[in-house]
Design a protein around this motif. Structure first.
Motif, PDB file in Angstrom:
ATOM      1  N   LYS A  82       0.860  -1.176   0.000  1.00 20.23           N
ATOM      2  CA  LYS A  82       0.000   0.000   0.000  1.00 20.23           C
ATOM      3  C   LYS A  82       0.893   1.222   0.000  1.00 20.23           C
ATOM      4  O   LYS A  82       1.612   1.485   0.960  1.00 20.23           O
ATOM      5  N   GLU A  83       0.847   1.941  -1.107  1.00 21.26           N
ATOM      6  CA  GLU A  83       1.704   3.114  -1.280  1.00 21.26           C
ATOM      7  C   GLU A  83       3.168   2.760  -1.035  1.00 21.26           C
ATOM      8  O   GLU A  83       3.881   3.412  -0.273  1.00 21.26           O
ATOM      9  N   LYS A  84       3.584   1.655  -1.676  1.00 22.16           N
ATOM     10  CA  LYS A  84       4.972   1.179  -1.636  1.00 22.16           C
ATOM     11  C   LYS A  84       5.424   0.731  -0.252  1.00 22.16           C
ATOM     12  O   LYS A  84       6.626   0.640   0.012  1.00 22.16           O
ATOM     13  N   THR A  85       4.481   0.468   0.641  1.00 23.45           N
ATOM     14  CA  THR A  85       4.814  -0.078   1.947  1.00 23.45           C
ATOM     15  C   THR A  85       4.119  -1.425   2.102  1.00 23.45           C
ATOM     16  O   THR A  85       3.020  -1.632   1.565  1.00 23.45           O
ATOM     17  N   VAL A 105       1.862  -3.116   7.519  1.00 21.62           N
ATOM     18  CA  VAL A 105       2.581  -3.934   8.493  1.00 21.62           C
ATOM     19  C   VAL A 105       4.072  -3.638   8.371  1.00 21.62           C
ATOM     20  O   VAL A 105       4.536  -3.058   7.388  1.00 21.62           O
ATOM     21  N   GLU A 106       4.809  -4.040   9.404  1.00 23.11           N
ATOM     22  CA  GLU A 106       6.271  -3.919   9.414  1.00 23.11           C
ATOM     23  C   GLU A 106       6.881  -5.309   9.313  1.00 23.11           C
ATOM     24  O   GLU A 106       6.528  -6.195  10.102  1.00 23.11           O
TER      25      GLU A 106
END
Length: 368
Positions: A304-307, A325-326
């Motif tokens: 999501k938006e490059k994350t 998420v991380e």
């Protein structure tokens, strides 16, 4: 002739004209209804659970001796006998090879002859000194003759001492024509053959000590950073995994190999079984504990938006929402999260690329 009145003909024409239009309108309404209410999309899901995170690391290596000794002659010569071969066990005083001793025996005989001559001259000069000493006390000789006899005696004694040293050197060189193992161990390599002329210090055999075996692995740098060196290592034969032993990291090379960019790691093998021989190919398995976290199938991860993000299903409305998420690390087939989820959420693991926020889904199976 049959005639129709205008009042009866007009309603019939109107019905024929409007009927197709009504049919088209009804079909359009059905299409709009179908577009507005698509059926729930079937997806596969898992229930997120927070638990202990452990990483299993498996590497392939080889059994080697902790200490190996290169056996070599201390003098040069031609090998006339070789009594052991690679794989043989040797004892400390066992003779493993011999050189042609003829030149050394000749040198020993010459040194002994020189010593005999020196002893004879010493005896002669000693008698002469005794006579000069007696005559000097009686006044029948000069001080100069006495001093000359004394100097001759000292020179003869030094010659005898030198001759004795030469005999010892010659005897040692004769002993050097026999190569002894010097330790209890196993011959791992033969580097010379009978009839070959070798130089002093040239390796003839490599012998591994009986005790102290290592499992040697080439470990990438990222694996070393996981704390691999502080854990117990389970060592198993690759051709017979039932043969195992435990080990502990003993040494890590400070510099990486310039070609493979890996670090040589030596693991001490505790009580190796008889079937685990030197040179055997083994696997080393380490379980590294990374604390607590969440592990998901890699197919659940999207962006999501490059994350990184995952699709979370609302259990009441059965709609999906994208949640960032991380990521802690990527393992084969799984992804380990360090943040973003608390545990208990229902996460989509298959079909994530075809979803959009708020879409209704039909879980095919909810599993942990």
């Amino acid at each position: 002739m049959l005639s129709l009145s205008s009042s009866s003909f007009f309603p019939q024409r109107l019905l024929l004209v409007t009927a197709p239009a009504l049919v088209l309108m009804l079909c359009g309404c059905k299409q709009e209804i179908a577009k507005e209410a698509p059926p729930p999309r079937p997806v596969r899901t898992v229930v997120v659970e927070r638990g202990g995170l452990s990483q299993s690391i498996v590497l392939t290596g080889q059994i080697q001796a902790e200490k190996e000794v290169a056996l070599a002659f201390r003098i040069g010569g031609r090998i006339i006998e070789r009594s052991v071969d690679a794989g043989d066990s040797v004892k400390a005083e066992q003779v493993v090879a011999k050189l042609d001793p003829q030149n050394e025996l000749n040198a020993l005989r010459s040194a002994r002859a020189t010593l005999s001559a020196a002893k004879a001259r010493l005896e002669q000069d000693s008698n002469h000194f005794d006579r000069q000493e007696t005559l000097l006390q009686q006044g029948w000789t000069t001080r100069a003759n006495f001093d000359q006899a004394q100097q001759a005696l000292r020179t003869a004694q030094a010659t005898v001492d030198d001759a004795k040293a030469q005999v010892e050197i010659a005897e040692d060189r004769v002993g050097y024509t026999q190569l002894k193992a010097g330790l209890n161990g196993t011959v791992t390599r033969r580097a010379a053959e009978s009839g070959e002329v070798v130089q002093a210090g040239q390796t003839v055999f490599i012998v591994a000590r009986e005790t102290g075996w290592d499992a040697v692995f080439d470990v990438p740098a990222q694996v070393l950073r996981t704390g691999w060196g502080d854990a117990d290592v389970i060592i198993a034969l690759t051709d017979d995994p039932a043969v195992t032993a435990k080990g502990r990291v003993r040494q890590v090379d400070p510099q990486a190999d310039p070609v493979t960019r890996t670090f040589r790691v030596r693991v001490t093998v505790n009580d190796p079984p008889p079937a685990m021989r030197l040179g055997a190919t083994v696997s080393g398995r380490v379980e590294v504990d990374h604390g607590h976290g969440i592990s998901l199938p890699a197919s659940a991860l999207t962006s999501k938006e490059k994350t990184p993000a995952v699709w979370v299903v609302d259990p009441d409305s059965l709609t999906v929402a994208l949640k960032p998420v991380e990521v802690l690390r990527f393992d084969p087939g799984t992804v380990v999260l360090s943040g973003g989820l608390d545990g208990g959420e229902i996460v989509v693991t298959a079909g994530v690329q075809a979803l959009h926020p708020g879409q209704k889904v039909r879980p095919l199976g909810v599993r942990s």
